[in-house]
Design a protein around this motif. Structure first.
Motif, PDB file in Angstrom:
ATOM      1  N   ASN A  91      -4.883 -13.137   0.760  1.00 51.85           N
ATOM      2  CA  ASN A  91      -3.921 -13.014   1.862  1.00 51.85           C
ATOM      3  C   ASN A  91      -2.472 -13.125   1.420  1.00 51.85           C
ATOM      4  O   ASN A  91      -1.564 -12.731   2.149  1.00 51.85           O
ATOM      5  CB  ASN A  91      -4.214 -14.069   2.927  1.00 51.85           C
ATOM      6  N   SER A  92      -2.246 -13.682   0.237  1.00 53.21           N
ATOM      7  CA  SER A  92      -0.872 -13.832  -0.244  1.00 53.21           C
ATOM      8  C   SER A  92      -0.427 -12.674  -1.136  1.00 53.21           C
ATOM      9  O   SER A  92       0.719 -12.625  -1.569  1.00 53.21           O
ATOM     10  CB  SER A  92      -0.728 -15.147  -1.029  1.00 53.21           C
ATOM     11  N   VAL A  93      -1.343 -11.734  -1.392  1.00 53.73           N
ATOM     12  CA  VAL A  93      -1.016 -10.598  -2.256  1.00 53.73           C
ATOM     13  C   VAL A  93      -0.430  -9.467  -1.429  1.00 53.73           C
ATOM     14  O   VAL A  93      -1.035  -8.998  -0.466  1.00 53.73           O
ATOM     15  CB  VAL A  93      -2.272 -10.093  -3.013  1.00 53.73           C
ATOM     16  N   ASP A  94       0.756  -9.024  -1.793  1.00 52.17           N
ATOM     17  CA  ASP A  94       1.427  -7.940  -1.092  1.00 52.17           C
ATOM     18  C   ASP A  94       0.686  -6.615  -1.311  1.00 52.17           C
ATOM     19  O   ASP A  94       0.060  -6.399  -2.349  1.00 52.17           O
ATOM     20  CB  ASP A  94       2.865  -7.811  -1.617  1.00 52.17           C
ATOM     21  N   GLY A  95       0.760  -5.727  -0.336  1.00 58.46           N
ATOM     22  CA  GLY A  95       0.051  -4.451  -0.418  1.00 58.46           C
ATOM     23  C   GLY A  95       0.475  -3.565  -1.568  1.00 58.46           C
ATOM     24  O   GLY A  95      -0.271  -2.675  -1.989  1.00 58.46           O
ATOM     25  N   SER A  96       1.685  -3.790  -2.089  1.00 61.25           N
ATOM     26  CA  SER A  96       2.195  -2.955  -3.171  1.00 61.25           C
ATOM     27  C   SER A  96       2.017  -3.590  -4.553  1.00 61.25           C
ATOM     28  O   SER A  96       2.477  -3.051  -5.553  1.00 61.25           O
ATOM     29  CB  SER A  96       3.684  -2.647  -2.941  1.00 61.25           C
ATOM     30  N   LEU A  97       1.338  -4.756  -4.587  1.00 58.53           N
ATOM     31  CA  LEU A  97       1.148  -5.453  -5.862  1.00 58.53           C
ATOM     32  C   LEU A  97      -0.182  -5.043  -6.498  1.00 58.53           C
ATOM     33  O   LEU A  97      -1.234  -5.141  -5.865  1.00 58.53           O
ATOM     34  CB  LEU A  97       1.158  -6.966  -5.638  1.00 58.53           C
ATOM     35  N   PRO A  98      -0.165  -4.583  -7.763  1.00 57.29           N
ATOM     36  CA  PRO A  98      -1.421  -4.223  -8.441  1.00 57.29           C
ATOM     37  C   PRO A  98      -2.331  -5.442  -8.562  1.00 57.29           C
ATOM     38  O   PRO A  98      -1.943  -6.450  -9.144  1.00 57.29           O
ATOM     39  CB  PRO A  98      -0.946  -3.742  -9.816  1.00 57.29           C
ATOM     40  N   CYS A  99      -3.533  -5.364  -7.977  1.00 56.32           N
ATOM     41  CA  CYS A  99      -4.404  -6.545  -7.973  1.00 56.32           C
ATOM     42  C   CYS A  99      -5.893  -6.215  -7.978  1.00 56.32           C
ATOM     43  O   CYS A  99      -6.728  -7.112  -7.941  1.00 56.32           O
ATOM     44  CB  CYS A  99      -4.086  -7.427  -6.765  1.00 56.32           C
ATOM     45  N   ILE A 100      -6.250  -4.926  -8.028  1.00 52.82           N
ATOM     46  CA  ILE A 100      -7.655  -4.532  -7.914  1.00 52.82           C
ATOM     47  C   ILE A 100      -8.058  -3.676  -9.109  1.00 52.82           C
ATOM     48  O   ILE A 100      -7.391  -2.685  -9.438  1.00 52.82           O
ATOM     49  CB  ILE A 100      -7.903  -3.748  -6.608  1.00 52.82           C
ATOM     50  N   SER A 101      -9.144  -4.064  -9.773  1.00 48.53           N
ATOM     51  CA  SER A 101      -9.642  -3.320 -10.928  1.00 48.53           C
ATOM     52  C   SER A 101     -10.138  -1.939 -10.500  1.00 48.53           C
ATOM     53  O   SER A 101     -11.033  -1.819  -9.671  1.00 48.53           O
ATOM     54  CB  SER A 101     -10.781  -4.090 -11.594  1.00 48.53           C
TER      55      SER A 101
END
Length: 203
Positions: free
Chosen positions: A55-65
């Motif tokens: 929930n704290s990860v912004d939509g534009s931040l790379p975070c998914i393999s």
């Protein structure tokens, strides 16, 4: 393939993670969602560990393999009942780490299927040699040379089949596990094998 990230086609496994927004554009192509599962649940299953709380990860931040998401979606789209049932089971059980447990399960299924199709049985000596060569006793990924003792026992055509299945990456004469989520699967196999051997010694 609908869910095959194009950049993965040429063994380019060291991709930057996808953002939430770009991952959603891929996930929403899934025609039918498993019972009780939404798009966020599927994306969470492929989240990179170091990205932090979802929930704290912004939509534009790379975070998914990209690789993990591709494999998860392919399994769901192809109607793999065991994968679908596992995700639903974890959601109903209220697991504190649905994403982590589900991704490990999916990767285990994909890994086992790929090895079987390549001609490596579940309890075979070839599998033991391959896994020992690719991940050390501390769970760290190894870069194995084809001339290494354990690798010499594995026919080259089998290694090529595993590369085609995105289980390993071949670079010249070097071979390594394709992704950290697959490394975790091999690490557990090695640990389980070591435990069984210790039990037999004590018996």
């Amino acid at each position: 393939h609908r869910f095959f990230i194009p950049s993965l086609k040429n063994n380019r496994y060291c991709l930057k993670p996808l953002t939430k927004d770009s991952a959603f554009s891929v996930v929403r192509q899934l025609p039918v969602l498993p019972k009780g599962i939404d798009y966020d649940d599927i994306m969470k299953s492929a989240k990179v560990e170091r990205a932090g709380a979802w929930n704290s990860v912004d939509g534009s931040l790379p975070c998914i393999s990209a690789l993990a998401l591709s494999l998860v979606l392919t399994g769901l789209h192809d109607g793999n009942i065991s994968i679908k049932d596992k995700l639903e089971e974890l959601m109903e059980r209220g697991s504190h780490d649905v994403g982590g447990e589900f991704l490990f399960y999916v990767m285990s299924q994909i890994y086992d299927d790929a090895l079987e199709q390549a001609g490596i049985g579940k309890d075979s000596e070839l599998r033991m040699k391959l896994e020992t060569a690719l991940v050390d006793t501390n769970g760290r990924k190894r870069v194995a040379h084809l001339s290494d003792h354990n690798m010499q026992s594995i026919p080259e055509q089998i290694i090529k089949k595993l590369a085609d299945k995105r289980i390993v990456v071949i670079s010249g004469k070097n071979v390594e596990i394709a992704h950290d989520c697959l490394r975790k699967v091999v690490e557990k196999h090695n640990a389980d094998r070591q435990h069984r051997n210790e039990v037999l010694v004590k018996a």
